[in-house]
Scaffold this motif. Structure first.
Motif, PDB file in Angstrom:
ATOM      1  N   ASN A 240     -24.102 -37.114 -18.835  1.00  0.00           N
ATOM      2  CA  ASN A 240     -24.299 -35.711 -19.188  1.00  0.00           C
ATOM      3  C   ASN A 240     -24.513 -35.600 -20.699  1.00  0.00           C
ATOM      4  O   ASN A 240     -23.691 -36.071 -21.491  1.00  0.00           O
TER       5      ASN A 240
ATOM      6  N   GLN B 139     -24.208 -33.119 -22.669  1.00  0.00           N
ATOM      7  CA  GLN B 139     -23.163 -32.357 -23.361  1.00  0.00           C
ATOM      8  C   GLN B 139     -21.968 -33.242 -23.722  1.00  0.00           C
ATOM      9  O   GLN B 139     -21.341 -33.041 -24.763  1.00  0.00           O
ATOM     10  N   TYR B 140     -21.675 -34.204 -22.898  1.00  0.00           N
ATOM     11  CA  TYR B 140     -20.566 -35.129 -23.201  1.00  0.00           C
ATOM     12  C   TYR B 140     -20.919 -35.995 -24.407  1.00  0.00           C
ATOM     13  O   TYR B 140     -20.063 -36.286 -25.249  1.00  0.00           O
TER      14      TYR B 140
END
Length: 95
Positions: free
Chosen positions: A46, A48-49
């Protein structure tokens, strides 16, 4: 599902890691949060991670790791390229 009604059997490892991240963020323990995000991206790729990791690495002064995390984020989500590249340039100027 409620944990008391065997809901724990439905938890994924990534869910447990996310819960732990929230806990250690509240505890202001950046080292554990970094370790947990590094584990989480092995289960969920991901962007965002990786952005969160980049910020944490920057705070720890680990600029090369922050840049690598940003590059991974833009590889996953090409719509982030312009912002990630700007952030990378900012980090390179901090060296």
């Amino acid at each position: 599902n409620c944990l008391a009604n065997d809901g724990a059997s439905n938890l994924e490892i990534a869910d447990v890691i996310k819960f732990a991240i929230n806990h250690y963020v509240d505890e202001k323990n950046a080292d554990y949060v970094i370790q947990l995000y590094e584990q989480l991206v092995q289960y969920e790729n991901n962007a965002q991670y990786y952005l969160a990791l980049a910020k944490l690495y920057q705070q720890k002064g680990e600029i090369d790791k922050a840049i690598a995390a940003l590059q991974q984020a833009e590889k996953i989500d090409p719509t982030l390229k312009a912002d990630a590249d700007a952030y990378i340039n900012k980090l390179r100027n901090q060296r």
